[in-house]
Design a protein around this motif. Structure first.
Motif, short mmCIF file in Angstrom:
data_model
loop_
_atom_site.label_atom_id
_atom_site.label_comp_id
_atom_site.label_asym_id
_atom_site.label_seq_id
_atom_site.Cartn_x
_atom_site.Cartn_y
_atom_site.Cartn_z
N GLY A 1 52.42 52.33 70.23
CA GLY A 1 52.80 53.40 70.59
C GLY A 1 52.05 54.78 70.86
N ASP A 2 51.86 54.34 69.03
CA ASP A 2 50.90 55.52 68.21
C ASP A 2 49.44 55.74 68.43
N ASP A 3 49.40 54.13 69.65
CA ASP A 3 47.67 54.21 69.60
C ASP A 3 46.62 55.47 70.21
N SER B 1 45.04 52.00 66.01
CA SER B 1 46.46 51.71 66.23
C SER B 1 47.66 52.07 64.35
N PRO B 2 47.49 53.34 64.68
CA PRO B 2 47.62 53.22 62.97
C PRO B 2 49.25 52.77 62.41
N ASP B 3 49.98 52.66 63.67
CA ASP B 3 51.08 51.67 63.34
C ASP B 3 50.90 50.16 62.91
N LEU B 4 49.89 49.89 63.00
CA LEU B 4 49.19 48.21 62.82
C LEU B 4 49.01 47.96 61.77
N GLY C 1 51.29 56.17 52.24
CA GLY C 1 52.00 55.18 52.82
C GLY C 1 50.43 54.16 54.09
N TRP C 2 50.04 56.07 54.94
CA TRP C 2 48.77 54.68 55.75
C TRP C 2 47.97 55.35 55.11
N GLY C 3 46.81 54.84 55.84
CA GLY C 3 45.55 54.45 55.30
C GLY C 3 45.62 53.78 53.83
N TRP D 1 41.13 67.33 62.71
CA TRP D 1 42.70 67.50 62.15
C TRP D 1 43.64 65.81 62.17
N PHE D 2 42.44 65.03 62.44
CA PHE D 2 43.25 63.36 62.61
C PHE D 2 42.19 63.31 60.77
N GLY D 3 42.60 62.86 60.31
CA GLY D 3 42.17 62.43 58.79
C GLY D 3 41.92 60.76 58.11
N LEU D 4 40.75 60.69 59.29
CA LEU D 4 40.12 59.50 59.33
C LEU D 4 39.14 59.17 57.67
N HIS E 1 36.54 54.42 54.32
CA HIS E 1 36.71 53.04 54.97
C HIS E 1 37.94 52.26 56.14
N ASP E 2 38.80 52.85 56.24
CA ASP E 2 39.71 52.68 57.21
C ASP E 2 38.44 52.92 58.74
N LEU E 3 37.47 53.72 58.62
CA LEU E 3 36.67 54.08 59.90
C LEU E 3 36.37 52.02 60.42
N PRO F 1 50.16 64.01 73.38
CA PRO F 1 50.22 62.86 73.21
C PRO F 1 50.57 62.74 72.23
N PHE F 2 50.96 62.15 71.40
CA PHE F 2 51.92 61.28 69.84
C PHE F 2 50.59 62.11 69.44
N GLN F 3 49.83 61.81 68.73
CA GLN F 3 48.62 61.93 67.22
C GLN F 3 49.12 63.30 67.29
N GLU F 4 48.63 63.74 68.25
CA GLU F 4 48.28 66.25 68.48
C GLU F 4 49.95 66.12 68.03
N PHE G 1 52.64 64.66 65.98
CA PHE G 1 52.77 63.70 65.01
C PHE G 1 52.07 65.13 63.23
N VAL G 2 50.33 64.75 64.07
CA VAL G 2 49.66 64.98 62.70
C VAL G 2 49.41 66.31 63.66
N ARG G 3 48.22 67.06 64.43
CA ARG G 3 48.13 68.01 64.53
C ARG G 3 48.66 69.30 64.57
N1 FO1 Z 1 49.37 60.89 59.35
C1 FO1 Z 1 49.33 62.63 58.53
O1 FO1 Z 1 50.21 62.65 58.79
N2 FO1 Z 1 47.78 62.95 59.21
C2 FO1 Z 1 46.40 62.44 59.00
O2 FO1 Z 1 45.35 62.94 59.49
C3 FO1 Z 1 46.71 61.13 59.43
C4 FO1 Z 1 45.60 59.44 59.95
C5 FO1 Z 1 46.21 58.89 60.06
C6 FO1 Z 1 44.59 58.03 60.15
C7 FO1 Z 1 44.36 56.73 60.45
C8 FO1 Z 1 45.59 55.96 60.71
O3 FO1 Z 1 46.35 54.91 60.82
C9 FO1 Z 1 47.21 56.62 60.49
C10 FO1 Z 1 47.35 58.10 59.81
N3 FO1 Z 1 48.09 58.97 60.26
C11 FO1 Z 1 47.94 60.03 59.59
C12 FO1 Z 1 49.21 58.77 60.10
C13 FO1 Z 1 50.04 57.97 61.80
O4 FO1 Z 1 50.09 59.38 62.16
C14 FO1 Z 1 51.62 57.95 61.46
O5 FO1 Z 1 51.35 57.29 60.65
C15 FO1 Z 1 52.03 56.80 63.21
O6 FO1 Z 1 50.73 57.54 63.96
C16 FO1 Z 1 53.52 57.48 62.84
O7 FO1 Z 1 54.55 56.39 62.14
#
Ligand code: FO1
Length: 316
Positions: free
Chosen positions: A41-43, A52-55, A71-73, A93-96, A99-101, A155-158, A160-162
């Motif tokens: 759902g976070d995709d 696909s952040p959670d995957l 924990g991510w990236g 605003w979204f930290g890519l 290498h994650d790219l 949308p979720f990432q906006e 959660f992150v933005r």
């Molecule tokens: N979470 C953040 O709080 N800030 C970010 O810039 C960010 C970038 C990001 C890039 C790739 C990825 O797979 C996850 C990323 N996340 C970031 C985490 C992500 O938003 C959350 O882990 C999930 O979507 C919620 O669990």
């Protein structure tokens, strides 16, 4: 079914918290005995890339390449690509990470060739040397949407992150849930499960999207397996992220009992952190009280072992 005397464990996992317990379980269970069903759902599509952040969080954690702080990236990743986007005036605003790219490029490239998210995830898992199967709950579109007071529907990432999950939430819903189909691999894993573990992920943002896929809730309600949830709270608060704030905004009880109520009918047991042992606890579910905070690898393995022993002993 119980293969070679082993119990088939299925873990439902979302982001960072869920990935930690999945890591512990992967150290205790062989690949044939543990299947992870991941939230999608976070995709979202960002600059044309399917992310696909959670995957990825589960994949990177199991491959032991995840950024240990966030924990991510990816650990030790760089952000030169973002620097150049900023030079072009973009709001990064979204930290890519650079290498994650590669993960998002390949996923997008293979989707464009007609491969499913399930096939793509299996290829990434194999390439990073991960042995345990990681299954997207669906290969169809499923997007968590957050209705907020300040900005309307995000949308979720906006959200959660933005906006750093600060907006006040009125409703969370899952775009595409009515048409999304659980994959055959997910259906088979749930049918064969002896034990289902709801990992300590955000119930509303990370697990509810999985439950929203038609057929999942029914499969869990008619389960043969023992099903347990690990409370995502320690000391009445979320370990990280918006779980407590969000559940409060949605009028849900912010406590282990509130989590058990949220999953009513889907779980037989609840794992509660020792710091919450005096909070009101639900009846009609069995309780395991232990330290659920996972800071080290050893913590993750210990908690996984405790849960497996506890459920194993209960269903002996
Ligand atoms: N979470 C953040 O709080 N800030 C970010 O810039 C960010 C970038 C990001 C890039 C790739 C990825 O797979 C996850 C990323 N996340 C970031 C985490 C992500 O938003 C959350 O882990 C999930 O979507 C919620 O669990």
């Amino acid at each position: 079914m119980v293969l070679n005397g082993h119990k088939q464990v299925v873990a439902l996992a979302g982001g960072v918290g869920g990935a930690k317990l999945v890591y512990g379980l992967s150290k205790v269970l062989s690949p044939g005995d543990l299947t992870i069903i991941g939230n999608v759902g976070d995709d979202f599509v960002h600059y044309g890339l399917h992310i696909s952040p959670d995957l990825d969080t589960v994949l990177y954690t199991l491959a032991e390449v995840a950024n240990p702080i966030t924990g991510w990236g990816l650990a030790d990743d760089t952000r030169h690509m973002l620097d150049m986007l900023r030079r072009y005036g973009e709001d990064t605003w979204f930290g890519l990470g650079d290498h994650d790219l590669a993960t998002h490029l390949l996923r997008t490239h293979w989707l464009g060739q007609g491969h499913t998210l399930t096939e793509i995830t299996a290829r990434l898992v194999l390439a990073l040397g991960v042995a345990h199967p990681l299954l997207p709950v669906t290969d169809d579109l499923l997007a968590t949407m957050v209705d907020t007071v300040e900005y309307g529907t995000l949308p979720f990432q906006e959200y959660f992150v933005r906006y750093r999950w600060q907006p006040a939430v009125e409703r969370v819903w899952f775009q595409g849930a009515d048409r999304a189909r659980m994959t055959v691999e997910v259906a088979s894993a749930l049918a064969n499960a002896d034990m289902i573990i709801f990992c300590p992920s955000n119930p509303v943002l990370s697990i509810a999207p999985i439950l929203a896929v038609p057929g999942i809730r029914e499969a869990l309600e008619t389960r043969r397996a023992s099903s347990i949830v690990v409370s995502p709270f320690v000391g009445g608060k979320a370990v990280k992220g918006p779980a407590a704030k969000l559940m409060n905004e949605l009028g849900l009880e912010v406590s282990p009992r509130g989590v058990a109520q949220y999953y009513a009918g889907l779980v037989d047991g609840l794992v509660v952190d020792v710091s919450d042992r005096d909070l009101p606890l639900p009846d009609r579910v069995e309780i395991l009280t232990t330290r659920t905070l996972m800071q080290s690898g050893a913590d993750k393995v210990r908690l996984a072992k405790q849960i497996l022993d506890w459920v194993g002993s209960r269903t002996a």
